[in-house]
Scaffold this motif. Structure first.
Motif: not given
Lengths: 413, 533, 529
Positions: A132, A134-136
């Motif tokens: 999460w 990393h996705e942000n």
């Protein structure tokens, strides 16, 4: 003995303190926490451990918490983008408790965020959060490092915790205020100490490199014995956190990304965490939805309940028994009624040895959530369903001044 | 002035079409183009003195007729040249397969390959045009919203169902059956000749990193037929080179009052409270507008021009998951002699080539599949599929008198190589593979080459601002069309940023020089801006 | 020669679907006869003791999707069905490492974490989504596909129900479902994971039984199958039938017999008798003629319509669509008797990994190259193997201390260049063993017996056209109301009183039994029972 072959992974691991906790865990009463073995209680019952927390000090191994370091020039941007609180206002050396949401404004997890340096944060979480983060982090200059296994963590909680630590940290705790963190040494071992905890009491959490974990444990213990320090397990902690009105993921709420149906998700407002939601800081995950939700009347509240002892006694008296309640926190959801209509459900229930009340944490429809409202909670008496009176109460149920107090600590020369 | 109703990013044909429509409706509109010429992939460059080469697309099927009339483009401004025969497909040791506008003529050419195939040809065309007709209805409609559909959505869906039913429920079902098929499977249902199947299958694989044995390639074949007037592999080019399209559309946009600023690269889209408010140029200039329409692809629009913290992580993830995977390269040859394709006795082939027919090198489906196999593992095809055209055939003015230009699209040349990148040696290998491939069918070609120019997928990416060099701004595969194009649930030109729209080939109904996305995006912008007034 | 007695129903083919169909008909009181060509029932779901003491699940080898309502309605546990759990899947790697997915969540997470910390997390997110989608798709499996050309009132209701059902999905779920239906498993998994071996092993479950590679669009949705078992209320539904997969068929046959169904083996049907467009009976290869009011075929659509009937029994466009129906064999099977357990380099010795599946699928490219070989008419030089050792779970499958191993192999094209010969069969078997030996070097020394099934063998022995284990490709245009062909997906056929109940009808293959049950319910409806 090893039937799994040479390279097979073991499902559960010990924490960096396992060598010590294992020796102390007399009842072999272990449970799993995020893939680690963790003591439910060290003694054969957890009573002493609980009272140590409230009257002396308890030492809890909280290493299984997921821990992440966020560094780099955009570290603040990432932290601020993920959590609901305004991180631009978090000073270096400060810690905040915060939930974080998905884009629909539903809570994924909650934890603490430590600002160790201008561009260096530590995030603790109950669920794995690496992906999460990393996705942000798309397009941001940050480095995200998981340090769950590399960093051991101990919670030293209770009124004597300051005394114990103060003696071995050369007075470095003098200025450590509630929800702040410092880097210091304990007998030559480099540690971070934060004045945080999950007990609602005076307490500290100590973060240490896994390789120094055992010596750290020994040092604290050596010095703590004279202050009544006891190792405390998760059963004792569970009672303390209910008294403190603190949420437990998977028990009091379902992380949004694990919820199979929408109705299992909760917003921060619905969890009584409205105070952590900044609606006017820069755009972050869930802001649009949270703003929209805030503009509507809240449907659900998260509240404390005090179960009326006399009504409990009455219910049991019908079958000629005194009230029987277990000595540990119960985690099964039970319905809460207003008259005949179900208006909520209690997710944690516990007898509080300190406030001497039977307490619960409950999700309630907003119109029944006013402090003092008289509701009914389902109880099972001798195989039969009954109800007892429960009043909506303010949390924390137990909130000693020492939790946030500043102390005059004498620096030892 | 730096305050507009609408800013269009990119002066590709779709961007210009959108701008022209918006201006025509009275919106003050500016188009911002990073390069010095309009037209995007419809580009013609003078690579060598006197040689005007279509470095982007060298053929198109058909621009939507409504655009031409709505934007009042005269045939003087835009002269469309369409050869008949449309293609030749040279074969080793056999006759060349030639396809014409006239079904009977094509059948005649197919007949030496298979009597049965020749007999089925008209029937095949009929079946395809029925399916294409249904597809066109879908292309004319905003993709339906099915998830969490509200009453309005259901009403739209019902209307679509009625429209489809009117075209023919059987045909709609047949289209449903065809869409997920492989182009191999589709062609196997009709034909037996490898040459014919190979030639036709190329339409199913153009621009995607899939072979003819992949599900969904039948759809791409049908997509290529839309606008072709019932002619398979209908091809057109423009007098003066493909750049004429950009020039003409620029003039049209300007006529309606739009401003077109060339050499004005955009550095970011400005957003306030999740609403687009304008753009910043690389020059430092800021322009304001209540509507920003991007004709460039989603990767560049959302991951390069927008502050990522303005977007939800779920959306960013969806954008990052869009498959581009460019597989096309281009090779341009300046020739001092006309290439002679086909066996000597067949002057029909030669005359077709010199009438501007496409030269398709795709002797069988297996040939194409093997070409794809290489690309699957990150290598260029050893024996590639080539779609070449002598552009000077229809328009001799493109080259010095007596000379010719051969433009070739080559597939598969994967943008992402297994090892290394598109360096000089790779470029040379690519060039040689095309020249070798063509030379085996046109032995005189090699000696006629006076200049040679190669655009690798990496070059296409740079030159035409195409992510991973994908000519469609996103693969035209089943998971990336209709309501899934450009990203799942965003098939209606809008984006999560209020006031920001997409109008390029990345939007429904996708790629090709059709002007359809540009036209439909303008419609979407206008319908919202009238609602908001 | 005519058997005097007229039956209410004759089911052609004693495979699991035929048996399910017969059991339901028998249960409803129909006087039903099952005719099976071989000496035992089960079709591709058989256990055979080919070597004394060694029992092989010759073809199908695990139970995954067997419908719980069938287990309940026919009381299969009472008839001997016992399903033992297959707990884990390990994928050995050429470098001596492995990937394991275990019954325990923490153990799986830890193992995935070794390969990729992000994947360990994504795996749970993926699992949540698949669980939701499996739940969403499940009712479709239980639906009688509507006739989209001339829908009846019921069909319109079904379509409305389907529409309403899809409307309940969140956008995320809907789009994921759309992607699942259209993408390749490799591409779909690329959106979630980075670890090659995880993607390969998961995508392997998308290619089983198909003539497609992991990069072929249309392979993603089979990933759902893995999660479908979890929502059936049957804890850990993936399993292995005690006594081998033949016990699935045996238990259904036993249930059928308990409802007075008559089952005749070694009774191959030559053709179906028709009179004036209606089926009236069957003629056996022996020449025997048996009459019945209703005839049901459990065979695949090619055999059902092109072999059992005369072309002039059927309309031309129907015949044309059956000829177009794709049914391509791509898999083979190797069954072994072992003197000792295999010793895997990555996990030496005996351990729990041998109780689960062992998947030779080290990378997506490995699988894709295996497919490439098959595309051009060769069996894979290095095939995908899905291995189980039934005797680890059920010691009754082999003599004490000995073992049997079932190896599902892909790809082995039915249309092998040069055709399948004995030499080719042995070469194919050798390739499989050589492949396995790269991960378990002792395998060659412990083999006592070996049975190699090529797709041609599957066709000849099991009656599967081209050896296709699903009675036809599970491609989008051959599913739901397209299966086997538009307007004839409701188990009826253009010939009156003649029905189909095999995996060539909705919801298709896998040992699930639903086609057999659905067909029975439709027949009973037509008979107003």
């Amino acid at each position: 003995m090893n039937r799994t072959g040479a390279g097979a992974p073991t499902a559960v691991k010990g924490t960096p303190f396992h060598e010590r906790t294992q020796a102390l865990c007399q009842g072999k009463n272990w449970r799993r926490w995020s893939g680690f073995v963790s003591a439910s209680s060290y003694d054969l019952t957890h009573e002493h451990e609980y009272h140590a927390i409230r009257s002396a000090a308890g030492l809890i191994d909280i290493s299984p918490l997921y821990k992440y370091r966020i560094c780099g020039s955009d570290a603040e941007t990432l932290a601020d983008r993920v959590v609901t609180r305004d991180i631009t206002k978090l000073a270096v050396g400060q810690v905040c408790y915060t939930p974080w949401c998905d884009s629909d404004g539903k809570v994924r997890d909650d934890g603490t965020l430590h600002r160790l340096a201008d561009s260096d944060f530590r995030l603790t979480s109950a669920e794995p959060t690496l992906l999460w983060l990393h996705e942000n982090a798309e397009g941001l200059k940050v480095e995200i490092k998981e340090e769950t296994e590399q960093v051991g963590a101990l919670a030293l909680q209770g009124p004597r915790s300051l005394n114990i630590l103060n003696e071995i940290t050369d007075g470095a705790l003098a200025e450590l205020r509630y929800f702040h963190v410092i880097q210091t040494q304990i007998e030559g071992i480099s540690v971070h100490i934060s004045r945080t905890g999950y007990t609602g009491d005076l307490g500290y959490e100590i973060w240490v490199d896994a390789s120094d974990a055992v010596p750290l444990w020994d040092t604290i213990f050596r010095n703590g014995v004279k202050h009544g320090l006891a190792p405390a397990g998760l059963l004792a902690l569970d009672i303390a956190r209910v008294e403190a009105g603190l949420l437990l993921i998977d028990v009091d709420y379902m992380p949004a990304h694990r919820a199979v149906i929408e109705s299992r998700k909760s917003s921060p407002f619905e969890l009584g965490l409205g105070w952590t939601v900044s609606l006017d800081k820069r755009n972050y995950v869930g802001r649009t939805a949270l703003r929209e939700e805030q503009s509507r009347p809240t449907e659900w509240e998260f509240r404390g309940l005090e179960i009326d002892w006399l009504s409990l006694e009455d219910a049991y008296a019908e079958v000629d028994l005194p009230p029987q309640i277990p000595g540990m926190t119960l985690r099964e959801s039970v319905p809460v009624y207003a008259e005949e209509e179900q208006v909520g459900y209690a997710t944690s229930r516990s007898w509080s040895p300190t406030v001497k009340k039977y307490l619960a944490l409950a999700h309630l429809q907003a119109k029944y959530a006013k402090i003092g409202t008289e509701l009914k909670i389902e109880i099972t008496v001798e195989h039969q369903r009954r109800t007892a009176i429960a009043r909506v109460a303010k949390t924390p149920f137990f909130n000693p001044a020492r939790k946030r107090a500043t102390f005059d600590v004498v620096r030892t020369p | 002035m730096n305050n507009y109703d609408a800013i269009v990013i990119g002066a590709g044909h779709n961007g210009l079409v959108t701008a022209a429509y918006l201006a025509k409706s009275g919106l003050s509109t500016v188009v911002l183009e990073r390069s010095a010429t309009p037209g995007g992939c419809a580009a013609t460059e003078e690579l060598w003195p006197g040689y005007h080469v279509d470095t982007g697309a060298h053929s198109f099927t058909g621009i939507d007729q409504r655009v031409l009339s709505d934007l009042q483009l005269s045939s003087g401004e835009l002269e469309i040249l369409s050869p008949d025969p449309v293609l030749v497909s040279p074969q080793h040791g056999r006759r060349t397969l030639t396809l014409h506008h006239e079904p009977a003529k094509s059948a005649q050419s197919i007949q030496p390959f298979s009597d049965r195939d020749a007999a089925r040809w008209p029937e095949f065309l009929e079946a395809m045009s029925l399916a294409t007709r249904v597809l066109e209805v879908l292309y004319e409609t905003l993709p339906p919203r099915l998830a969490k559909a509200n009453k309005g959505d259901l009403w739209e869906l019902a209307r679509l169902a009625i429209r489809l039913g009117r075209v023919g429920r059987q045909d709609a079902l047949e289209l449903m059956r065809l869409i997920p098929m492989t182009v191999e499977e589709l062609l196997d249902e009709w034909f037996e000749s490898d040459a014919l199947k190979g030639t036709l299958a190329t339409s199913g694989i153009t621009g995607i990193c899939q072979g003819p044995m992949a599900s969904g390639t039948a759809y791409l074949l049908l997509h290529s037929l839309v606008g072709g007037g019932g002619v398979v592999r209908h091809r057109s080019q423009l007098r003066g080179g493909m750049r004429a399209l950009g020039t003409a559309l620029q003039q049209a946009a300007v006529r309606f009052g739009a401003e077109v600023r060339l050499s004005s690269p955009v550095s970011s889209i400005r957003i306030k409270e999740r609403c687009a408010t304008g753009v910043s140029l690389e020059s430092g200039e800021d322009l304001e507008a209540r509507v920003v329409v991007s004709s460039i692809d989603p990767a560049q629009t959302f991951l390069r021009l927008i502050d990522p913290t303005e977007l939800n992580p779920e959306f960013v993830r969806a954008v990052k998951n869009i498959k581009y995977r460019g597989v096309c390269a281009k090779v341009h040859l300046a020739l001092d002699d006309a290439p002679v394709f086909g066996r000597g006795e067949e002057n029909g082939t030669q005359s077709a080539v010199l009438q501007g027919a496409s030269i398709i090198i795709a002797p069988s489906i297996e040939y194409l599949e093997r070409a794809y196999d290489d690309a699957k593992y990150g290598e260029s095809s050893k024996a590639p599929y080539v779609d070449a055209v002598v552009t000077t055939a229809l328009d001799p003015s493109l080259a010095p008198e007596g000379n010719h230009i051969l433009s070739a699209v080559v597939q598969y040349a994967p943008f992402k190589l297994k090892t290394g990148n598109w360096d000089e040696s790779r470029r040379t290998v690519l060039r040689d593979s095309v020249i070798d491939t063509l030379s085996t069918y046109a032995p005189n070609l090699r000696d006629a080459i006076v200049h040679c120019h190669v655009l690798t997928p990496a070059d296409l990416a740079d030159q035409f601002a195409l992510t991973e060099g994908n000519i469609y701004q996103g693969e035209m595969t089943l998971d990336q069309i209709f309501m899934m194009r450009p990203a799942p649930g965003w098939g209606r030109y809008q984006t999560p940023v209020e006031g920001l729209y997409l109008c390029g080939a990345s939007a429904h109904p996708g790629g090709g020089l059709t002007a359809r996305p540009g036209m439909a995006a303008a419609r979407a912008v206008l319908s919202h801006s009238t609602k908001n007034r | 020669m005519t058997t005097a007695r007229e039956y209410d129903a004759i089911v052609i083919g004693g495979g699991h679907n035929g048996l399910v169909n017969a059991a339901y008909l028998g249960k409803a009181g129909l006087n039903t006869l099952v005719l099976e060509r071989r000496h035992l029932v089960g079709g591709a779901t058989v256990t055979e003791e080919l070597f004394p003491g060694y029992k092989y699940s010759v073809a199908s080898y695990v139970v995954s999707l067997l419908r719980p309502e069938i287990i309940r309605d026919l009381q299969l546990p009472r008839h001997g069905l016992e399903i033992l759990p297959l707990e884990s899947t390990i994928t050995p790697l050429p470098n001596g490492d492995y990937l394991g997915r275990w019954a325990d969540h923490d153990q799986t997470r830890r193992d995935l974490y070794r390969h990729s910390p992000k994947d360990a997390e994504a795996y749970d997110d993926f699992g949540t989504l698949m669980y939701q989608l499996a739940w969403a798709v499940k009712p479709i499996l239980g639906m009688i596909p509507p006739n989209p050309i001339s829908p009846s009132i019921r069909d319109l209701r079904t379509m409305l129900k389907l529409g309403g059902h899809l409307r309940n999905l969140t956008e995320t779920q809907f789009h994921a479902l759309f992607k699942l239906m259209t993408m390749s498993s490799a591409d779909f998994l690329d959106e979630w994971f980075e670890s090659e071996v995880l993607k390969a092993t998961m995508s392997a479950s998308g290619i089983i039984g198909t003539f497609l590679g992991p990069r072929s669009p249309g392979t993603a949705y089979v990933l759902l199958h893995h999660y479908l078992g979890e929502i059936d209320g049957a804890f850990r539904a993936w399993g292995f039938a005690k006594g081998g997969n033949g016990m699935v068929a045996e238990s259904i046959a036993s249930a059928a017999r308990s409802h007075s169904v008559e089952i005749r083996t070694e009774a191959a049907v030559d053709h179906v008798l028709t009179r004036n467009g209606r089926a009236v009976g069957v003629v056996l290869e022996s020449g025997e003629e048996i009459r019945a009011k209703t005839i049901i075929s459990g065979l695949d659509p090619k055999l059902t319509f092109l072999k059992l009937l005369e072309p002039n029994d059927l309309p031309d466009d129907f015949l044309d669509s059956i000829r177009k129906y794709r049914i391509r064999g791509s898999s083979g099977k190797v069954n072994l008797s072992l003197s000792e357990l295999p010793d895997f380099t990555c996990l030496p010795g005996v351990g729990p990994h041998l109780r689960g599946a062992i998947s030779v699928s080290p990378s997506v490219e490995y699988l894709e190259r295996a497919y490439d070989d098959a595309k051009y008419g060769a069996f894979s030089r290095r095939p995908y193997l899905d291995i189980v050792i039934p005797s680890m779970i059920d010691p009754g499958m082999a003599p004490a201390g000995r073992h049997v191993m079932s190896i599902f192999v892909q790809y082995a094209p039915f249309h092998l260049k040069g055709g399948w010969t004995d030499t080719q069969r042995e070469a194919f078997g050798d390739t499989v063993i050589d492949t396995l030996a790269e991960y378990a070097p002792n395998i060659k020394d412990v083999i006592l017996h070996r049975q190699v099934m090529t797709p041609l063998d599957l066709q000849e022995e099991m009656g599967l056209t081209e050896g296709n284990i699903f009675h036809g490709d599970l491609s989008l245009n051959q599913l739901f109301f397209f299966r086997p062909t538009t307007a004839w997906s409701q188990y009826r056929t253009p010939v009156r009183n003649f029905y189909q109940c095999g995996s060539g009808t909705h919801p298709g293959g896998g040992v699930c039994g639903a086609p057999g049950r659905h067909a029975a319910l439709e027949i009973l409806k037509d008979l107003k029972r």
